[in-house]
Design a protein around this motif. Sequence first.
Motif, PDB file in Angstrom:
ATOM      1  N   ILE A   1       0.780  -1.152   0.044  1.00 40.80           N
ATOM      2  CA  ILE A   1      -0.066   0.056   0.013  1.00 40.80           C
ATOM      3  C   ILE A   1       0.788   1.350  -0.052  1.00 40.80           C
ATOM      4  CG2 ILE A   1      -2.018  -1.249   1.088  1.00 40.80           C
ATOM      5  CD1 ILE A   1      -1.279   0.297   3.752  1.00 40.80           C
ATOM      6  N   LEU A   2       0.465   2.357  -0.667  1.00 43.49           N
ATOM      7  CA  LEU A   2       0.926   3.588  -0.490  1.00 43.49           C
ATOM      8  C   LEU A   2      -0.042   4.503  -0.297  1.00 43.49           C
ATOM      9  CD1 LEU A   2       2.988   5.736  -1.557  1.00 43.49           C
ATOM     10  CD2 LEU A   2       2.418   5.453  -3.908  1.00 43.49           C
ATOM     11  N   SER A   3       0.198   5.210   0.853  1.00 33.06           N
ATOM     12  CA  SER A   3      -0.786   5.961   1.327  1.00 33.06           C
ATOM     13  C   SER A   3      -0.276   7.522   1.876  1.00 33.06           C
ATOM     14  CB  SER A   3      -1.617   5.516   2.530  1.00 33.06           C
ATOM     15  OG  SER A   3      -0.654   5.435   3.780  1.00 33.06           O
ATOM     16  N   LYS A   4      -0.961   8.490   2.036  1.00 31.42           N
ATOM     17  CA  LYS A   4      -0.834   9.809   2.655  1.00 31.42           C
ATOM     18  C   LYS A   4      -1.229   9.836   4.062  1.00 31.42           C
ATOM     19  CE  LYS A   4      -2.615  14.565   2.366  1.00 31.42           C
ATOM     20  NZ  LYS A   4      -3.741  15.183   1.749  1.00 31.42           N
ATOM     21  N   VAL A   5      -0.449  10.055   4.970  1.00 30.30           N
ATOM     22  CA  VAL A   5      -0.883  10.321   6.330  1.00 30.30           C
ATOM     23  C   VAL A   5      -0.901  11.698   6.731  1.00 30.30           C
ATOM     24  CG1 VAL A   5      -0.252   9.739   8.546  1.00 30.30           C
ATOM     25  CG2 VAL A   5       0.264   8.041   6.862  1.00 30.30           C
ATOM     26  N   SER A   6      -2.355  12.178   7.247  1.00 33.54           N
ATOM     27  CA  SER A   6      -2.554  13.472   7.670  1.00 33.54           C
ATOM     28  C   SER A   6      -3.607  13.448   8.648  1.00 33.54           C
ATOM     29  CB  SER A   6      -2.932  14.399   6.518  1.00 33.54           C
ATOM     30  OG  SER A   6      -4.171  13.802   5.672  1.00 33.54           O
ATOM     31  N   LEU A   7      -3.838  14.637   9.381  1.00 33.93           N
ATOM     32  CA  LEU A   7      -5.058  14.674  10.192  1.00 33.93           C
ATOM     33  C   LEU A   7      -6.308  14.495   9.350  1.00 33.93           C
ATOM     34  CD1 LEU A   7      -4.483  18.301  11.821  1.00 33.93           C
ATOM     35  CD2 LEU A   7      -4.294  15.985  12.982  1.00 33.93           C
ATOM     36  N   HIS A   8      -7.032  14.061  10.312  1.00 32.55           N
ATOM     37  CA  HIS A   8      -8.402  13.430   9.627  1.00 32.55           C
ATOM     38  C   HIS A   8      -9.470  13.691  10.556  1.00 32.55           C
ATOM     39  CE1 HIS A   8     -11.691  11.023   7.926  1.00 32.55           C
ATOM     40  NE2 HIS A   8     -10.932  11.075   6.563  1.00 32.55           N
ATOM     41  N   PRO A   9     -10.420  14.209  10.064  1.00 29.41           N
ATOM     42  CA  PRO A   9     -11.714  14.385  11.105  1.00 29.41           C
ATOM     43  C   PRO A   9     -12.314  13.706  11.972  1.00 29.41           C
ATOM     44  CG  PRO A   9     -12.396  14.627   8.893  1.00 29.41           C
ATOM     45  CD  PRO A   9     -10.928  14.448   8.744  1.00 29.41           C
ATOM     46  N   PHE A  10     -12.330  12.086  11.528  1.00 29.79           N
ATOM     47  CA  PHE A  10     -12.941  11.120  12.167  1.00 29.79           C
ATOM     48  C   PHE A  10     -12.056   9.920  12.253  1.00 29.79           C
ATOM     49  CE2 PHE A  10     -15.185  11.262   8.266  1.00 29.79           C
ATOM     50  CZ  PHE A  10     -14.861   9.637   7.834  1.00 29.79           C
ATOM     51  N   GLU A  11     -10.995   9.781  11.511  1.00 27.47           N
ATOM     52  CA  GLU A  11      -9.995   8.537  11.488  1.00 27.47           C
ATOM     53  C   GLU A  11      -9.100   8.986  12.360  1.00 27.47           C
ATOM     54  OE1 GLU A  11      -8.445   7.562   7.717  1.00 27.47           O
ATOM     55  OE2 GLU A  11     -10.341   7.313   6.794  1.00 27.47           O
ATOM     56  N   GLY A  12      -9.186  10.036  12.893  1.00 28.19           N
ATOM     57  CA  GLY A  12      -7.831  10.460  13.789  1.00 28.19           C
ATOM     58  C   GLY A  12      -6.834  10.868  12.954  1.00 28.19           C
TER      59      GLY A  12
ATOM     60  N   THR B   1      -3.251  22.378  11.248  1.00 28.28           N
ATOM     61  CA  THR B   1      -3.220  22.885  12.643  1.00 28.28           C
ATOM     62  C   THR B   1      -4.252  22.233  13.593  1.00 28.28           C
ATOM     63  OG1 THR B   1      -2.218  25.051  11.877  1.00 28.28           O
ATOM     64  CG2 THR B   1      -2.661  24.704  14.399  1.00 28.28           C
ATOM     65  N   LEU B   2      -3.934  21.477  14.588  1.00 33.75           N
ATOM     66  CA  LEU B   2      -4.910  20.949  15.653  1.00 33.75           C
ATOM     67  C   LEU B   2      -4.474  21.252  17.023  1.00 33.75           C
ATOM     68  CD1 LEU B   2      -7.079  18.979  15.968  1.00 33.75           C
ATOM     69  CD2 LEU B   2      -5.592  17.149  16.339  1.00 33.75           C
ATOM     70  N   PRO B   3      -5.144  22.387  17.273  1.00 30.41           N
ATOM     71  CA  PRO B   3      -4.956  23.060  18.876  1.00 30.41           C
ATOM     72  C   PRO B   3      -5.386  22.102  19.856  1.00 30.41           C
ATOM     73  CG  PRO B   3      -6.132  24.586  17.480  1.00 30.41           C
ATOM     74  CD  PRO B   3      -6.162  23.296  16.786  1.00 30.41           C
ATOM     75  N   VAL B   4      -4.815  21.543  20.937  1.00 28.19           N
ATOM     76  CA  VAL B   4      -5.155  20.590  22.025  1.00 28.19           C
ATOM     77  C   VAL B   4      -4.750  21.560  23.287  1.00 28.19           C
ATOM     78  CG1 VAL B   4      -4.675  18.740  23.129  1.00 28.19           C
ATOM     79  CG2 VAL B   4      -4.525  18.838  20.625  1.00 28.19           C
TER      80      VAL B   4
ATOM     81  N   VAL C   1       2.434   8.872  11.706  1.00 28.34           N
ATOM     82  CA  VAL C   1       1.731   9.586  12.867  1.00 28.34           C
ATOM     83  C   VAL C   1       2.503  10.450  13.716  1.00 28.34           C
ATOM     84  CG1 VAL C   1      -0.040   9.382  14.531  1.00 28.34           C
ATOM     85  CG2 VAL C   1      -0.366   7.956  12.622  1.00 28.34           C
ATOM     86  N   GLY C   2       3.483   9.899  14.258  1.00 25.25           N
ATOM     87  CA  GLY C   2       4.329  10.582  15.297  1.00 25.25           C
ATOM     88  C   GLY C   2       4.789  11.694  14.497  1.00 25.25           C
ATOM     89  N   PHE C   3       5.209  11.643  13.533  1.00 30.86           N
ATOM     90  CA  PHE C   3       5.834  12.918  12.764  1.00 30.86           C
ATOM     91  C   PHE C   3       4.826  13.841  12.438  1.00 30.86           C
ATOM     92  CE2 PHE C   3       7.261  15.003   8.795  1.00 30.86           C
ATOM     93  CZ  PHE C   3       8.740  15.380   9.313  1.00 30.86           C
ATOM     94  N   VAL C   4       3.561  13.392  12.070  1.00 27.27           N
ATOM     95  CA  VAL C   4       2.391  14.328  11.674  1.00 27.27           C
ATOM     96  C   VAL C   4       2.087  14.924  13.038  1.00 27.27           C
ATOM     97  CG1 VAL C   4       0.052  14.591  10.901  1.00 27.27           C
ATOM     98  CG2 VAL C   4       1.763  12.712   9.757  1.00 27.27           C
ATOM     99  N   ARG C   5       1.924  14.340  13.995  1.00 24.82           N
ATOM    100  CA  ARG C   5       1.547  15.102  15.327  1.00 24.82           C
ATOM    101  C   ARG C   5       2.376  16.166  15.633  1.00 24.82           C
ATOM    102  NH1 ARG C   5      -2.125  12.239  18.545  1.00 24.82           N
ATOM    103  NH2 ARG C   5      -2.314   9.915  18.088  1.00 24.82           N
ATOM    104  N   GLU C   6       3.720  15.982  15.399  1.00 22.18           N
ATOM    105  CA  GLU C   6       4.830  16.878  15.776  1.00 22.18           C
ATOM    106  C   GLU C   6       4.654  18.028  14.900  1.00 22.18           C
ATOM    107  OE1 GLU C   6       9.723  17.160  15.396  1.00 22.18           O
ATOM    108  OE2 GLU C   6       8.720  15.317  15.055  1.00 22.18           O
ATOM    109  N   HIS C   7       4.132  17.914  13.904  1.00 25.09           N
ATOM    110  CA  HIS C   7       3.817  19.039  12.798  1.00 25.09           C
ATOM    111  C   HIS C   7       2.748  19.449  12.606  1.00 25.09           C
ATOM    112  CE1 HIS C   7       8.066  17.353  11.915  1.00 25.09           C
ATOM    113  NE2 HIS C   7       8.513  18.558  11.569  1.00 25.09           N
TER     114      HIS C   7
END
Length: 417
Positions: free
Chosen positions: A161-172, A410-413, A255-261
Amino acid sequence: MVDVWIPYGRTEVCVRVPTKRYIGEIKPKKAEKPANVDEEIARGLKNPLGSRSLKETSEGRKSASIAVDPFIRPDLCERILLPLISELIDYGMVKSEISIIMGSGLRPLGKEVLRQFSEELRSLVSIHDCRDENHEYVGKTKHGTDVYVNKVFLDSDLKVILSKVSLHPFEGFSGGRDIILPGIAGEKSIRRNRALLLRSGAQPGMLDGNPVHEDMTEAAEMVGIDYCINVFLDDRGDLIKVFSGGLKESFEEAVGFVREHTVVKVSERADVAVVGMGGYPVDSKLSDVIEALMYASGAVKRKGTIIAVAECAEGYGDETFYRWMTKFDSLNQIKRAIKMHFEYGGEKAYYLLKLKEQLSLKLVSAIPRFYSDNVFRLETYRAVNEALAEALREEGKGAKVSVIPQGLSTLPVFKGG
Protein backbone atom coordinates in the motif's frame (compact mmCIF):
# COMPACT_ATOMS: atom_id res chain seq x y z
CA MET A 1 -3.28 46.93 17.33
CA VAL A 2 -1.61 43.68 16.31
CA ASP A 3 -1.62 42.99 12.56
CA VAL A 4 -1.68 39.34 11.46
CA TRP A 5 -1.64 38.34 7.80
CA ILE A 6 -3.74 35.34 6.78
CA PRO A 7 -3.55 33.54 3.40
CA TYR A 8 -6.67 34.16 1.32
CA GLY A 9 -6.91 32.70 -2.17
CA ARG A 10 -3.76 33.75 -4.01
CA THR A 11 -3.21 36.75 -1.75
CA GLU A 12 -3.42 37.62 1.97
CA VAL A 13 -5.70 39.64 4.23
CA CYS A 14 -4.68 41.51 7.36
CA VAL A 15 -6.65 40.96 10.56
CA ARG A 16 -6.19 43.76 13.11
CA VAL A 17 -6.62 42.62 16.71
CA PRO A 18 -6.68 45.04 19.68
CA THR A 19 -3.44 44.40 21.59
CA LYS A 20 -5.15 43.76 24.95
CA ARG A 21 -7.46 41.21 23.31
CA TYR A 22 -4.74 39.26 21.50
CA ILE A 23 -3.63 35.86 22.83
CA GLY A 24 -1.38 35.04 19.87
CA GLU A 25 -0.97 32.96 16.73
CA ILE A 26 -1.40 29.19 16.83
CA LYS A 27 1.04 27.76 14.32
CA PRO A 28 2.32 24.22 13.78
CA LYS A 29 5.98 23.33 13.65
CA LYS A 30 7.28 23.90 10.14
CA ALA A 31 8.32 20.75 8.29
CA GLU A 32 11.33 21.25 6.04
CA LYS A 33 11.18 19.93 2.50
CA PRO A 34 13.90 17.47 1.53
CA ALA A 35 16.71 18.92 -0.56
CA ASN A 36 16.21 16.09 -3.06
CA VAL A 37 12.82 14.34 -3.34
CA ASP A 38 14.18 11.23 -5.07
CA GLU A 39 16.83 10.79 -2.39
CA GLU A 40 14.15 11.02 0.32
CA ILE A 41 12.08 8.38 -1.48
CA ALA A 42 15.14 6.10 -1.73
CA ARG A 43 15.97 6.66 1.95
CA GLY A 44 12.40 5.84 3.00
CA LEU A 45 12.23 2.66 0.92
CA LYS A 46 15.62 1.39 2.08
CA ASN A 47 14.87 1.77 5.79
CA PRO A 48 11.72 -0.25 6.56
CA LEU A 49 10.27 -0.13 10.06
CA GLY A 50 9.12 -3.36 11.66
CA SER A 51 9.47 -5.52 8.57
CA ARG A 52 12.02 -7.17 6.33
CA SER A 53 13.43 -5.30 3.35
CA LEU A 54 11.41 -5.17 0.14
CA LYS A 55 13.87 -7.65 -1.39
CA GLU A 56 13.37 -10.16 1.42
CA THR A 57 9.61 -9.58 1.53
CA SER A 58 9.17 -10.14 -2.20
CA GLU A 59 11.34 -13.25 -2.36
CA GLY A 60 9.47 -16.11 -4.08
CA ARG A 61 6.43 -13.90 -4.89
CA LYS A 62 5.30 -14.02 -8.50
CA SER A 63 2.67 -11.25 -8.51
CA ALA A 64 2.13 -7.96 -6.72
CA SER A 65 -0.66 -5.43 -6.20
CA ILE A 66 -0.04 -1.90 -5.00
CA ALA A 67 -3.09 -0.09 -3.57
CA VAL A 68 -2.56 3.66 -3.95
CA ASP A 69 -4.06 6.65 -2.19
CA PRO A 70 -5.75 8.91 -4.79
CA PHE A 71 -4.94 11.96 -2.64
CA ILE A 72 -1.29 11.67 -3.66
CA ARG A 73 -0.63 13.54 -6.90
CA PRO A 74 0.00 11.20 -9.89
CA ASP A 75 3.41 12.78 -10.60
CA LEU A 76 4.54 12.08 -7.02
CA CYS A 77 3.03 8.59 -7.16
CA GLU A 78 5.19 7.90 -10.20
CA ARG A 79 8.35 9.06 -8.46
CA ILE A 80 7.64 6.55 -5.68
CA LEU A 81 6.23 3.70 -7.76
CA LEU A 82 8.83 3.61 -10.54
CA PRO A 83 11.79 2.74 -8.27
CA LEU A 84 9.55 0.36 -6.30
CA ILE A 85 8.45 -1.51 -9.42
CA SER A 86 11.99 -1.46 -10.79
CA GLU A 87 13.16 -3.19 -7.60
CA LEU A 88 10.43 -5.83 -7.86
CA ILE A 89 11.47 -6.57 -11.46
CA ASP A 90 15.12 -6.76 -10.40
CA TYR A 91 14.10 -9.33 -7.78
CA GLY A 92 12.57 -11.53 -10.48
CA MET A 93 8.96 -10.37 -10.82
CA VAL A 94 7.50 -9.93 -14.32
CA LYS A 95 6.10 -6.44 -14.97
CA SER A 96 2.83 -7.82 -16.36
CA GLU A 97 2.20 -9.48 -12.98
CA ILE A 98 2.26 -6.12 -11.17
CA SER A 99 -0.98 -4.15 -10.74
CA ILE A 100 -1.60 -0.67 -9.35
CA ILE A 101 -5.06 -0.07 -7.89
CA MET A 102 -6.29 3.45 -7.15
CA GLY A 103 -8.11 3.07 -3.83
CA SER A 104 -10.95 5.49 -4.38
CA GLY A 105 -13.45 3.98 -1.91
CA LEU A 106 -16.92 5.43 -2.51
CA ARG A 107 -15.55 8.39 -4.44
CA PRO A 108 -15.79 7.91 -8.21
CA LEU A 109 -12.54 8.66 -10.04
CA GLY A 110 -12.71 9.65 -13.68
CA LYS A 111 -10.65 7.94 -16.37
CA GLU A 112 -8.71 11.20 -16.77
CA VAL A 113 -6.74 10.13 -13.68
CA LEU A 114 -5.22 7.31 -15.72
CA ARG A 115 -4.06 9.77 -18.39
CA GLN A 116 -2.00 11.60 -15.76
CA PHE A 117 0.30 8.59 -15.46
CA SER A 118 3.11 8.02 -17.94
CA GLU A 119 2.82 5.30 -20.57
CA GLU A 120 5.34 3.31 -18.56
CA LEU A 121 2.83 2.88 -15.72
CA ARG A 122 -0.57 3.52 -17.30
CA SER A 123 -1.09 -0.06 -18.45
CA LEU A 124 -0.65 -1.26 -14.85
CA VAL A 125 -3.13 1.16 -13.27
CA SER A 126 -6.82 0.47 -12.59
CA ILE A 127 -9.43 2.35 -10.58
CA HIS A 128 -11.16 0.43 -7.79
CA ASP A 129 -14.93 0.21 -8.14
CA CYS A 130 -16.58 -0.45 -4.79
CA ARG A 131 -19.90 -1.27 -6.50
CA ASP A 132 -18.76 -4.05 -8.83
CA GLU A 133 -18.72 -7.81 -8.13
CA ASN A 134 -14.94 -8.06 -7.90
CA HIS A 135 -14.76 -8.39 -4.10
CA GLU A 136 -14.09 -11.23 -1.71
CA TYR A 137 -15.24 -11.62 1.89
CA VAL A 138 -12.42 -11.68 4.45
CA GLY A 139 -14.34 -11.54 7.77
CA LYS A 140 -16.35 -9.48 10.24
CA THR A 141 -14.78 -6.89 12.57
CA LYS A 142 -15.59 -6.49 16.24
CA HIS A 143 -17.56 -3.36 15.28
CA GLY A 144 -19.79 -5.46 13.01
CA THR A 145 -18.39 -4.54 9.60
CA ASP A 146 -18.50 -7.34 7.01
CA VAL A 147 -15.26 -6.76 5.14
CA TYR A 148 -15.22 -7.27 1.37
CA VAL A 149 -12.01 -6.35 -0.45
CA ASN A 150 -10.86 -6.04 -4.07
CA LYS A 151 -10.21 -9.58 -5.32
CA VAL A 152 -7.27 -8.66 -7.56
CA PHE A 153 -5.46 -7.27 -4.52
CA LEU A 154 -6.33 -10.29 -2.37
CA ASP A 155 -5.17 -12.76 -5.02
CA SER A 156 -1.74 -11.15 -5.41
CA ASP A 157 1.26 -12.82 -3.78
CA LEU A 158 2.69 -9.48 -2.59
CA LYS A 159 0.36 -6.86 -1.15
CA VAL A 160 1.70 -3.29 -0.95
CA ILE A 161 0.00 0.00 0.00
CA LEU A 162 1.02 3.60 -0.69
CA SER A 163 -0.80 6.21 1.40
CA LYS A 164 -0.77 9.80 2.58
CA VAL A 165 -0.80 10.30 6.36
CA SER A 166 -2.43 13.50 7.62
CA LEU A 167 -4.93 14.83 10.14
CA HIS A 168 -8.40 13.43 9.59
CA PRO A 169 -11.70 14.58 11.12
CA PHE A 170 -12.90 11.16 12.26
CA GLU A 171 -10.18 8.61 11.46
CA GLY A 172 -7.82 10.51 13.75
CA PHE A 173 -5.18 10.37 11.04
CA SER A 174 -5.60 9.25 7.43
CA GLY A 175 -3.37 6.73 5.72
CA GLY A 176 -2.04 3.22 6.23
CA ARG A 177 -4.98 0.98 7.02
CA ASP A 178 -7.53 3.23 5.26
CA ILE A 179 -6.22 2.26 1.83
CA ILE A 180 -7.86 -1.14 2.46
CA LEU A 181 -11.03 0.14 4.15
CA PRO A 182 -12.44 2.31 2.62
CA GLY A 183 -9.89 2.46 -0.22
CA ILE A 184 -10.32 -0.91 -1.96
CA ALA A 185 -13.29 -2.29 -0.02
CA GLY A 186 -16.84 -3.05 -1.12
CA GLU A 187 -19.63 -0.49 -0.89
CA LYS A 188 -21.47 -2.01 2.10
CA SER A 189 -18.22 -2.38 4.04
CA ILE A 190 -17.37 1.28 3.45
CA ARG A 191 -20.78 2.65 4.44
CA ARG A 192 -20.76 0.59 7.65
CA ASN A 193 -17.26 1.75 8.58
CA ARG A 194 -17.92 5.41 7.83
CA ALA A 195 -21.11 5.40 9.94
CA LEU A 196 -18.89 4.72 12.97
CA LEU A 197 -17.93 8.41 12.86
CA LEU A 198 -21.06 9.05 14.97
CA ARG A 199 -19.60 7.10 17.90
CA SER A 200 -17.57 8.50 20.76
CA GLY A 201 -13.84 8.63 20.09
CA ALA A 202 -14.05 9.29 16.34
CA GLN A 203 -12.17 12.58 16.51
CA PRO A 204 -9.29 14.35 14.75
CA GLY A 205 -5.87 13.42 16.09
CA MET A 206 -7.24 10.54 18.19
CA LEU A 207 -6.45 6.87 17.61
CA ASP A 208 -6.88 5.30 21.06
CA GLY A 209 -10.52 4.33 21.46
CA ASN A 210 -11.39 5.55 17.96
CA PRO A 211 -13.91 3.05 16.49
CA VAL A 212 -13.29 4.09 12.88
CA HIS A 213 -9.54 3.55 13.28
CA GLU A 214 -10.04 0.25 15.08
CA ASP A 215 -12.39 -1.01 12.37
CA MET A 216 -10.05 -0.07 9.52
CA THR A 217 -7.02 -1.55 11.29
CA GLU A 218 -8.79 -4.85 11.92
CA ALA A 219 -9.84 -5.04 8.26
CA ALA A 220 -6.28 -4.36 7.05
CA GLU A 221 -4.92 -7.03 9.39
CA MET A 222 -7.42 -9.55 8.01
CA VAL A 223 -6.14 -8.84 4.50
CA GLY A 224 -2.47 -9.12 5.47
CA ILE A 225 -0.34 -6.27 4.13
CA ASP A 226 3.23 -7.25 3.22
CA TYR A 227 4.76 -3.81 2.76
CA CYS A 228 3.57 -0.27 3.46
CA ILE A 229 4.73 3.11 2.20
CA ASN A 230 3.35 6.13 4.03
CA VAL A 231 4.11 9.71 3.03
CA PHE A 232 3.68 13.07 4.70
CA LEU A 233 2.91 15.94 2.33
CA ASP A 234 2.65 19.69 2.81
CA ASP A 235 -0.48 21.75 2.06
CA ARG A 236 0.52 21.92 -1.62
CA GLY A 237 0.88 18.16 -1.94
CA ASP A 238 4.68 18.22 -2.04
CA LEU A 239 6.64 15.43 -0.38
CA ILE A 240 8.12 16.01 3.08
CA LYS A 241 8.98 12.54 4.37
CA VAL A 242 8.63 8.82 3.50
CA PHE A 243 8.05 5.95 5.95
CA SER A 244 8.03 2.30 4.91
CA GLY A 245 7.76 -1.13 6.51
CA GLY A 246 5.11 -2.99 8.48
CA LEU A 247 1.47 -1.86 8.59
CA LYS A 248 1.51 -0.89 12.26
CA GLU A 249 5.10 0.30 12.61
CA SER A 250 5.34 2.52 9.53
CA PHE A 251 1.94 4.08 10.21
CA GLU A 252 2.73 4.82 13.86
CA GLU A 253 6.06 6.40 12.92
CA ALA A 254 4.34 8.55 10.29
CA VAL A 255 1.60 9.56 12.74
CA GLY A 256 4.24 10.59 15.27
CA PHE A 257 5.83 12.85 12.67
CA VAL A 258 2.45 14.31 11.66
CA ARG A 259 1.57 14.97 15.32
CA GLU A 260 4.85 16.79 15.80
CA HIS A 261 4.08 19.06 12.85
CA THR A 262 0.33 19.65 13.28
CA VAL A 263 -0.70 19.32 16.94
CA VAL A 264 -0.18 22.49 18.99
CA LYS A 265 -0.81 22.69 22.72
CA VAL A 266 -2.58 25.85 23.86
CA SER A 267 -2.66 27.08 27.46
CA GLU A 268 -5.64 29.40 27.03
CA ARG A 269 -8.83 29.03 25.04
CA ALA A 270 -9.96 32.09 23.13
CA ASP A 271 -13.40 33.65 22.94
CA VAL A 272 -12.78 34.25 19.21
CA ALA A 273 -10.54 32.36 16.79
CA VAL A 274 -9.79 33.74 13.34
CA VAL A 275 -8.95 30.77 11.12
CA GLY A 276 -7.33 30.77 7.70
CA MET A 277 -7.18 27.66 5.52
CA GLY A 278 -3.75 28.27 4.03
CA GLY A 279 -4.77 30.06 0.82
CA TYR A 280 -5.17 28.67 -2.70
CA PRO A 281 -5.89 25.88 -3.56
CA VAL A 282 -6.96 24.59 -0.13
CA ASP A 283 -9.39 27.48 0.53
CA SER A 284 -11.15 27.30 -2.85
CA LYS A 285 -14.18 25.23 -1.69
CA LEU A 286 -16.48 25.76 1.26
CA SER A 287 -16.77 21.99 1.81
CA ASP A 288 -13.05 21.89 2.68
CA VAL A 289 -13.47 24.63 5.30
CA ILE A 290 -15.45 22.37 7.63
CA GLU A 291 -12.40 20.34 8.64
CA ALA A 292 -10.53 23.48 9.68
CA LEU A 293 -13.51 24.57 11.79
CA MET A 294 -13.46 21.20 13.54
CA TYR A 295 -9.75 21.41 14.28
CA ALA A 296 -9.95 25.02 15.47
CA SER A 297 -12.79 24.28 17.91
CA GLY A 298 -10.21 22.97 20.39
CA ALA A 299 -8.80 26.49 20.72
CA VAL A 300 -12.14 28.17 21.49
CA LYS A 301 -14.31 28.34 24.61
CA ARG A 302 -17.73 26.71 24.43
CA LYS A 303 -20.21 29.19 22.94
CA GLY A 304 -17.27 31.15 21.55
CA THR A 305 -16.85 32.27 17.92
CA ILE A 306 -14.84 30.95 15.00
CA ILE A 307 -14.29 33.22 12.00
CA ALA A 308 -13.30 31.17 8.95
CA VAL A 309 -11.34 33.09 6.31
CA ALA A 310 -11.60 31.32 2.95
CA GLU A 311 -12.05 32.77 -0.53
CA CYS A 312 -14.13 29.79 -1.81
CA ALA A 313 -13.42 30.79 -5.42
CA GLU A 314 -14.93 27.47 -6.60
CA GLY A 315 -18.08 27.85 -4.50
CA TYR A 316 -19.44 25.32 -2.06
CA GLY A 317 -17.62 22.35 -3.59
CA ASP A 318 -19.10 19.00 -2.62
CA GLU A 319 -22.55 18.37 -4.12
CA THR A 320 -23.61 15.93 -1.38
CA PHE A 321 -22.74 18.54 1.25
CA TYR A 322 -25.03 21.00 -0.56
CA ARG A 323 -27.81 18.43 -1.03
CA TRP A 324 -27.82 17.33 2.61
CA MET A 325 -27.86 20.91 3.85
CA THR A 326 -30.94 21.61 1.72
CA LYS A 327 -32.62 18.28 2.48
CA PHE A 328 -32.18 17.99 6.25
CA ASP A 329 -33.21 20.53 8.87
CA SER A 330 -31.71 19.00 12.01
CA LEU A 331 -28.63 17.21 13.30
CA ASN A 332 -30.72 14.16 14.26
CA GLN A 333 -31.99 13.80 10.70
CA ILE A 334 -28.43 13.82 9.40
CA LYS A 335 -27.35 11.25 12.00
CA ARG A 336 -30.11 8.92 10.82
CA ALA A 337 -29.07 9.41 7.19
CA ILE A 338 -25.43 8.58 8.00
CA LYS A 339 -26.48 5.39 9.80
CA MET A 340 -28.80 4.29 7.01
CA HIS A 341 -26.77 5.25 3.93
CA PHE A 342 -23.50 7.14 4.41
CA GLU A 343 -22.43 9.42 1.56
CA TYR A 344 -19.19 11.38 1.35
CA GLY A 345 -20.02 15.02 1.87
CA GLY A 346 -22.86 14.17 4.23
CA GLU A 347 -20.43 14.08 7.15
CA LYS A 348 -19.56 17.72 6.42
CA ALA A 349 -23.21 18.69 6.93
CA TYR A 350 -23.18 16.68 10.18
CA TYR A 351 -20.07 18.42 11.51
CA LEU A 352 -21.27 21.87 10.47
CA LEU A 353 -24.57 21.54 12.33
CA LYS A 354 -22.83 19.94 15.30
CA LEU A 355 -20.40 22.86 15.51
CA LYS A 356 -23.24 25.36 15.23
CA GLU A 357 -24.78 23.86 18.37
CA GLN A 358 -21.56 24.58 20.28
CA LEU A 359 -20.17 27.75 18.70
CA SER A 360 -21.00 30.86 16.71
CA LEU A 361 -19.62 30.50 13.16
CA LYS A 362 -18.80 33.35 10.80
CA LEU A 363 -17.39 33.16 7.29
CA VAL A 364 -15.25 35.71 5.46
CA SER A 365 -15.50 34.77 1.80
CA ALA A 366 -16.32 35.73 -1.77
CA ILE A 367 -18.94 32.96 -2.01
CA PRO A 368 -22.43 34.22 -2.94
CA ARG A 369 -24.48 34.85 0.20
CA PHE A 370 -27.38 32.87 -1.23
CA TYR A 371 -25.35 29.74 -0.57
CA SER A 372 -23.40 30.66 2.54
CA ASP A 373 -26.26 32.32 4.43
CA ASN A 374 -29.34 30.47 3.16
CA VAL A 375 -28.06 26.96 2.43
CA PHE A 376 -25.11 26.53 4.78
CA ARG A 377 -26.48 28.83 7.51
CA LEU A 378 -23.25 30.76 7.96
CA GLU A 379 -23.13 34.45 8.79
CA THR A 380 -21.05 35.81 5.92
CA TYR A 381 -18.80 38.87 5.59
CA ARG A 382 -16.60 40.27 2.85
CA ALA A 383 -14.02 41.84 5.20
CA VAL A 384 -12.27 40.00 8.04
CA ASN A 385 -12.08 43.01 10.34
CA GLU A 386 -15.79 43.64 10.02
CA ALA A 387 -16.42 40.05 11.11
CA LEU A 388 -13.96 40.38 14.00
CA ALA A 389 -15.52 43.63 15.22
CA GLU A 390 -18.96 41.99 15.27
CA ALA A 391 -17.62 38.91 17.06
CA LEU A 392 -15.94 41.03 19.75
CA ARG A 393 -19.15 43.00 20.23
CA GLU A 394 -21.12 39.77 20.67
CA GLU A 395 -18.58 38.13 22.98
CA GLY A 396 -18.44 41.19 25.21
CA LYS A 397 -15.87 43.13 27.18
CA GLY A 398 -12.59 41.32 27.74
CA ALA A 399 -13.05 38.79 24.93
CA LYS A 400 -9.73 37.29 23.82
CA VAL A 401 -8.65 36.43 20.26
CA SER A 402 -6.39 33.75 18.76
CA VAL A 403 -5.37 33.56 15.10
CA ILE A 404 -4.77 30.26 13.26
CA PRO A 405 -3.39 31.04 9.78
CA GLN A 406 -3.09 27.40 8.59
CA GLY A 407 -6.31 25.88 9.88
CA LEU A 408 -6.29 22.70 7.78
CA SER A 409 -2.88 21.65 9.09
CA THR A 410 -3.18 22.82 12.70
CA LEU A 411 -4.84 20.91 15.55
CA PRO A 412 -4.92 23.00 18.75
CA VAL A 413 -5.13 20.87 21.90
CA PHE A 414 -5.92 22.53 25.23
CA LYS A 415 -3.28 21.70 27.84
CA GLY A 416 -5.95 21.42 30.52
CA GLY A 417 -7.59 18.44 28.71
